[in-house]
Every structure is written in structure tokens, then in C-alpha cells.
Design a protein around this motif. Structure first.
Motif, short mmCIF file in Angstrom:
data_model
loop_
_atom_site.label_atom_id
_atom_site.label_comp_id
_atom_site.label_asym_id
_atom_site.label_seq_id
_atom_site.Cartn_x
_atom_site.Cartn_y
_atom_site.Cartn_z
N SER A 238 26.52 14.85 4.61
CA SER A 238 25.93 15.16 3.24
C SER A 238 25.07 16.20 3.35
CB SER A 238 24.95 13.80 2.96
OG SER A 238 24.00 13.84 3.61
N GLU A 239 24.67 16.68 1.93
CA GLU A 239 23.74 18.04 2.00
C GLU A 239 22.54 17.91 2.72
OE1 GLU A 239 21.75 20.77 -1.36
OE2 GLU A 239 23.56 19.46 -2.12
N LYS A 240 22.14 16.70 2.66
CA LYS A 240 20.60 16.39 3.00
C LYS A 240 20.56 16.26 4.89
CE LYS A 240 18.19 14.42 -0.79
NZ LYS A 240 17.50 13.08 -1.52
N ALA A 241 21.78 15.62 5.11
CA ALA A 241 21.79 15.66 6.65
C ALA A 241 22.05 17.04 7.17
CB ALA A 241 22.79 14.57 6.88
N ILE A 242 23.06 17.65 6.39
CA ILE A 242 23.37 19.21 7.00
C ILE A 242 22.12 20.04 7.11
CG2 ILE A 242 24.55 21.19 6.41
CD1 ILE A 242 26.87 19.32 5.68
N LYS A 243 21.29 20.10 6.10
CA LYS A 243 20.16 20.86 6.07
C LYS A 243 18.98 20.33 7.06
CE LYS A 243 18.41 21.49 1.73
NZ LYS A 243 17.77 21.46 0.27
N ILE A 244 19.04 18.99 7.60
CA ILE A 244 18.10 18.63 8.62
C ILE A 244 18.78 19.39 9.95
CG2 ILE A 244 17.38 16.88 9.94
CD1 ILE A 244 17.09 15.28 7.18
N LEU A 245 20.03 19.28 10.19
CA LEU A 245 20.56 19.63 11.37
C LEU A 245 20.53 21.15 11.58
CD1 LEU A 245 23.94 17.54 11.15
CD2 LEU A 245 22.20 17.27 12.84
N THR A 246 20.45 21.84 10.44
CA THR A 246 20.60 23.29 10.40
C THR A 246 19.02 23.77 10.88
OG1 THR A 246 22.20 23.66 8.57
CG2 THR A 246 20.78 25.45 9.02
N TYR A 247 18.03 22.79 10.29
CA TYR A 247 16.71 23.37 10.50
C TYR A 247 16.78 23.26 12.00
CZ TYR A 247 11.60 22.74 10.64
OH TYR A 247 10.25 22.84 11.06
N TYR A 248 17.11 22.45 12.73
CA TYR A 248 17.05 22.09 14.21
C TYR A 248 18.27 22.74 15.04
CZ TYR A 248 13.39 18.73 13.60
OH TYR A 248 12.23 18.04 13.02
N GLY A 249 18.44 23.99 14.24
CA GLY A 249 19.41 24.71 15.26
C GLY A 249 20.79 24.70 15.39
N TYR A 250 21.41 23.63 14.58
CA TYR A 250 22.87 23.13 14.53
C TYR A 250 23.44 24.14 13.62
CZ TYR A 250 21.53 19.13 17.56
OH TYR A 250 20.88 18.42 18.44
N SER A 251 24.62 24.35 13.70
CA SER A 251 25.61 25.00 12.70
C SER A 251 26.96 24.13 12.32
CB SER A 251 25.88 26.41 12.93
OG SER A 251 26.67 26.31 14.24
N GLN A 252 27.63 24.24 11.60
CA GLN A 252 28.68 23.80 10.88
C GLN A 252 30.21 24.46 11.28
OE1 GLN A 252 28.10 20.35 9.51
NE2 GLN A 252 25.86 20.93 10.27
N LYS A 253 29.73 25.69 11.72
CA LYS A 253 31.04 26.46 12.06
C LYS A 253 30.54 27.73 12.81
CE LYS A 253 30.92 28.77 7.79
NZ LYS A 253 31.89 29.11 6.17
#
Length: 253
Positions: A238-253
Motif C-alpha cells: 500500500s501507499e502508506k506502507a511504501i512511504k514508511i519503508l522509503t523513510y527508513y531507507g528502502y526502495s522498491q526498484k
């Protein structure tokens, strides 16, 4: 009399609520690097799904793989790599498609020294006697660390200084609390409130030095028909989960 009526009414309301909206449960095992981000994701998820109970255990992906392969009753597995979920799927222990939910990064972290000055050469600094990393046998972040050290031709020079945490989060603890001079840890740990509080500095290791830290999740055989497991498996995209992951340095691609 009124007190008895009120108590009975409250009992009826609770009974009806639990009957109409029964609490559902999923048992989830999660790679240790994800703890800070996952705690935040769960908090947001629970606000929208208060009747869903998610029991989370954090640890090394390799250890969870062994436990699941031996029949441990887990519903959902968030691994630090794609390999363990793939093996579980191939061996009949997983029922859903394997979902790539995040790509992690490695970082050098130190409380005493600034890794941004010497970067990878900090590992050769004579002040550095112990380097904490995740156990490469059970922690994918530890395995990628070894890849990176070999890429920079540092492994043979520093291998005697390596100390192994059971998982990457434990390696971060070793560095934070003085059991090691520096740690090669998950960027997500370096960005966590706990590590920021320790006032350390970090340097992000170039991603080209190791194969990508692709992290996958999968619904396990024990989770078949578990609507909470399926809903949370979907929620991680979900958009909210991805936003949190991004905040902690993760990316999706």
C-alpha cells in the motif's frame, strides 16, 4: 438493580461485538532489519484494522527458514532476501506468489569514527579492532556484506576482525554498545531512532559492490485461509506502507 442492568448490558454489547466483529489473528515472522519500519507499519495498520491481531517475531531469515521447513506454525514470512521464500515455495511450504516488498542497503556505522571520511578504507584503520556484521550463514545482510568486502578486496585483510551477530540488528547493537568499533549494518537500522540516539555516523555502501538486497514476503502453508495474513500481505504494497519503508531507507526498484 441499575448497576446489575448496566453490567448485563455491557456484557451483551461485548458479546455482540465479538460475535459480529471477531478478533482475527496472524502469526508473522520478520527479518530483523525490518523491525523499526515494520513496527511503524503495524501501528498504522492497526488504526484501520483494530480487530486484527498480528503477532510478530523478528530474527534471522535463515533461522526462520529452518523453522518453517520443520513445520513451525507461522502464517506469513517477511524475509531479508528472495531466496528463502523461493525455496519455501518450491518445497510446498508457501501458497502465495513471492512478493518483492523492499530493496535494502548496507551502511558502515560507527559511534567513534566518521565513516564518511575514509569510507570503505575505514575498515583498515588501526583503531578498528572489531567489525560487527550479520552472520552470513543465516542473515542475508551478512552474506551481502561478505560480497561487498570481497568486491573492494578487503575481506582477507579484515576477516580476523569480524564479529558476527545472529542477525543484522544484533550487529547494530554490537556497534552501538561497544562490543565492536564499527558495524556494517542495514541502512534502516542506521536511520532508526534507537541508533540516532547513540549519535553515531554512517556511510552508505555503494550498491554496485554486492548483488541487490531484494526482500520478499510470502504467505505460508499454515496461513491458508487466514484473512488477516492475506490482508497484511496485501497491505505491505500500500501507499502508506511504501512511504514508511522509503523513510527508513528502502526502495522498491
Amino acid at each position: 438493580m441499575k448497576t446489575k442492568i448496566k453490567s448485563f448490558s455491557l456484557f451483551v454489547l461485548l458479546f455482540v461485538a465479538n460475535t459480529v466483529f471477531p478478533q482475527q489473528k496472524a502469526t508473522v515472522v520478520v527479518a530483523a532489519n525490518l523491525k523499526t519500519a515494520m513496527d511503524s507499519i503495524l501501528k498504522v495498520y492497526k488504526q484501520k484494522n483494530p480487530n486484527d491481531e498480528i503477532q510478530v517475531t523478528y530474527g534471522a531469515s535463515g533461522k526462520f527458514y529452518e523453522q518453517i521447513s520443520n513445520g513451525a506454525p507461522f502464517d506469513l514470512f517477511f524475509s531479508a532476501d528472495m531466496n528463502y521464500p523461493t525455496q519455501l515455495k518450491n518445497n510446498g511450504f508457501a501458497i502465495s506468489p513471492i512478493k518483492l516488498y523492499a530493496i535494502g542497503r548496507l551502511a558502515i556505522w560507527s559511534k567513534k569514527l566518521d565513516p564518511n571520511i575514509e569510507k570503505m578504507n575505514l575498515l583498515l584503520n588501526p583503531k578498528v579492532k572489531k567489525i560487527a556484521i550479520g552472520n552470513p550463514k543465516t542473515a542475508p545482510y551478512g552474506a551481502k556484506t561478505i560480497e561487498s568486502l570481497k568486491h573492494f578486496k578487503l575481506y582477507t585483510k579484515v576477516k580476523n576482525n569480524l564479529v558476527f551477530g545472529e542477525n543484522i540488528a544484533q550487529a547494530a547493537q554490537f556497534a552501538a554498545f561497544g562490543a565492536a568499533d564499527i558495524g556494517i549494518i542495514a541502512l534502516s537500522d542506521a536511520l532508526s531512532p534507537a541508533m540516532i540516539k547513540e549519535r553515531g555516523k554512517y556511510y552508505v555502501i555503494p550498491q554496485k559492490s554486492h548483488s541487490r538486497l531484494e526482500q520478499g514476503c510470502v504467505i505460508l502453508k499454515h496461513g491458508k485461509g487466514n484473512t488477516v495474513a492475506k490482508q497484511f500481505y496485501d497491505y505491505i504494497s500500500s501507499e502508506k506502507a511504501i512511504k514508511i519503508l522509503t523513510y527508513y531507507g528502502y526502495s522498491q526498484k
